[in-house]
Design an enzyme around this catalytic site. Structure first.
Site, mmCIF file in Angstrom:
data_model
loop_
_atom_site.group_PDB
_atom_site.id
_atom_site.type_symbol
_atom_site.label_atom_id
_atom_site.label_comp_id
_atom_site.label_asym_id
_atom_site.label_seq_id
_atom_site.Cartn_x
_atom_site.Cartn_y
_atom_site.Cartn_z
ATOM 1 N N SER A 15 32.181 58.645 125.346
ATOM 2 C CA SER A 15 31.646 57.692 124.368
ATOM 3 C C SER A 15 32.711 56.736 123.846
ATOM 4 O O SER A 15 33.835 57.141 123.524
ATOM 5 C CB SER A 15 31.019 58.442 123.189
ATOM 6 O OG SER A 15 30.592 57.522 122.196
ATOM 7 N N LEU A 16 32.332 55.468 123.744
ATOM 8 C CA LEU A 16 33.211 54.452 123.167
ATOM 9 C C LEU A 16 32.833 54.123 121.716
ATOM 10 O O LEU A 16 33.413 53.216 121.124
ATOM 11 C CB LEU A 16 33.168 53.185 124.020
ATOM 12 C CG LEU A 16 33.740 53.342 125.432
ATOM 13 C CD1 LEU A 16 33.536 52.059 126.236
ATOM 14 C CD2 LEU A 16 35.220 53.707 125.381
ATOM 15 N N SER A 17 31.892 54.856 121.159
ATOM 16 C CA SER A 17 31.523 54.611 119.766
ATOM 17 C C SER A 17 32.695 54.785 118.803
ATOM 18 O O SER A 17 32.853 53.981 117.872
ATOM 19 C CB SER A 17 30.357 55.521 119.363
ATOM 20 O OG SER A 17 29.169 55.134 120.019
ATOM 21 N N LYS A 66 18.248 62.512 120.785
ATOM 22 C CA LYS A 66 17.540 61.364 120.231
ATOM 23 C C LYS A 66 16.117 61.684 119.765
ATOM 24 O O LYS A 66 15.571 60.978 118.916
ATOM 25 C CB LYS A 66 17.519 60.226 121.244
ATOM 26 C CG LYS A 66 18.871 59.554 121.440
ATOM 27 C CD LYS A 66 18.745 58.276 122.236
ATOM 28 C CE LYS A 66 20.034 57.486 122.225
ATOM 29 N NZ LYS A 66 19.885 56.156 122.841
ATOM 30 N N GLY A 131 13.117 52.965 134.967
ATOM 31 C CA GLY A 131 13.363 54.207 134.240
ATOM 32 C C GLY A 131 12.278 54.517 133.234
ATOM 33 O O GLY A 131 11.558 53.621 132.785
ATOM 34 N N GLY A 133 12.917 57.236 130.619
ATOM 35 C CA GLY A 133 13.477 58.191 129.667
ATOM 36 C C GLY A 133 13.518 57.677 128.237
ATOM 37 O O GLY A 133 12.773 56.775 127.849
ATOM 38 N N GLY A 240 25.505 46.887 129.511
ATOM 39 C CA GLY A 240 25.270 47.830 128.429
ATOM 40 C C GLY A 240 26.287 47.775 127.320
ATOM 41 O O GLY A 240 26.025 48.237 126.205
#
Length: 273
Positions: A15-17, A66, A131, A133, A240
């Site tokens: 993760s780059l958060s 989520k 997709g 999902g 993204g």
């Protein structure tokens, strides 16, 4: 008093958060703020959240939590409730509030595409989604909000019963097609293709889905094979990383109550590419 926030998911090491949020704190001189990470699956999310002390003011929730995060929240934003999944938990005086800032990220990516292709996701246009999902749910809801007249979902399994209400609630049309269907005519009518599946899941559709502007939510690796194919045919592409940044800007503001220093956060993110 230290204020803390964190990304929660499994796996989480990629993760780059933390890069985005900590860059925001540094830019505003918020020395008493820090952003970390917790590796946690959906089953353990409730216990993790319950264990956090009052220094934790917000959580960014990624897969697989989520959906489970909605069961934890005492308050759910209208868009989060409509979509049925979220990515943001904010501590309030009465508990946790759930939101879905991925909507903001999707809108920003589409706006970037509109610079070169003004009809992208315009009212009355058609869109193609790869997709089915959790991210696909948010995309479908957002496309309906933008006024798309039809969204065609390309997915290996037919999830129409689950996904179609996210689009048909506004009067738009929903269609499901498997990857082996004749996709090229559908893509050629579309104002945009949005991909929500990993690179391995797009192998069979790269050629058929490369004839329209593309928003690919995947940013690792970048550019994806699909993005390369679309660019080779002269169509604009948004990645993204645009969605990642803008959903984080919205989270930053909800966690801190301050406007996100977007340029500093974006620069820190781009240093990783």
């Amino acid at each position: 008093m230290t204020h803390r926030a964190a990304i929660v998911g499994k796996p989480i090491g990629h993760s780059l958060s933390p890069v985005l949020h900590n860059a925001g704190y540094a830019a505003l001189g918020m020395d008493d703020w820090e952003y970390g990470s917790f590796e946690c699956d959906a089953a353990g999310l409730a216990d993790l959240v319950a264990s956090l002390d009052d220094t934790y003011v917000g959580l960014s929730v990624t897969m697989p939590g989520k959906f489970a995060m909605l069961d934890i929240a005492e308050e759910i934003s209208p868009r989060c409730e409509d979509i049925g999944s979220g990515n943001t938990l904010v501590r309030t005086p009465t508990g946790w509030r759930a939101d879905n800032t991925d909507v903001d990220g999707i809108r920003a990516a589409l706006e970037r595409l509109r610079v070169d292709a003004p009809t992208v996701a315009a009212e009355g246009s058609e869109a193609v989604l790869i997709g089915g999902g959790g991210t696909a749910r948010t995309v479908l809801w957002t496309m309906a909000e933008l006024g798309c007249s039809k969204v065609t979902v390309i997915n290996r399994t037919d999830r129409s019963d689950e996904l179609s209400p996210l689009v048909t609630r506004t009067g738009a049309e929903f269609e499901w097609l498997p990857p082996h269907a004749d996709l090229e005519p559908v893509v050629e009518r579309a104002s945009v293709v949005i991909n929500t599946v990993p690179v391995d899941g797009t192998t069979d559709v790269v050629e058929a889905c490369s004839n329209a502007p593309l928003f690919d939510v995947i940013y690792n690796p970048w550019p994806t094979p699909l993005a390369k194919a679309v660019r080779a045919k002269g169509h604009p592409v948004a990645g993204g990383h645009v969605m990642l940044a803008h959903q984080a800007f919205s989270q930053f503001e909800q966690f801190t109550g301050l406007a996100a220093p977007e340029e500093s956060m974006w620069a820190a993110l781009m240093d990783r590419f």
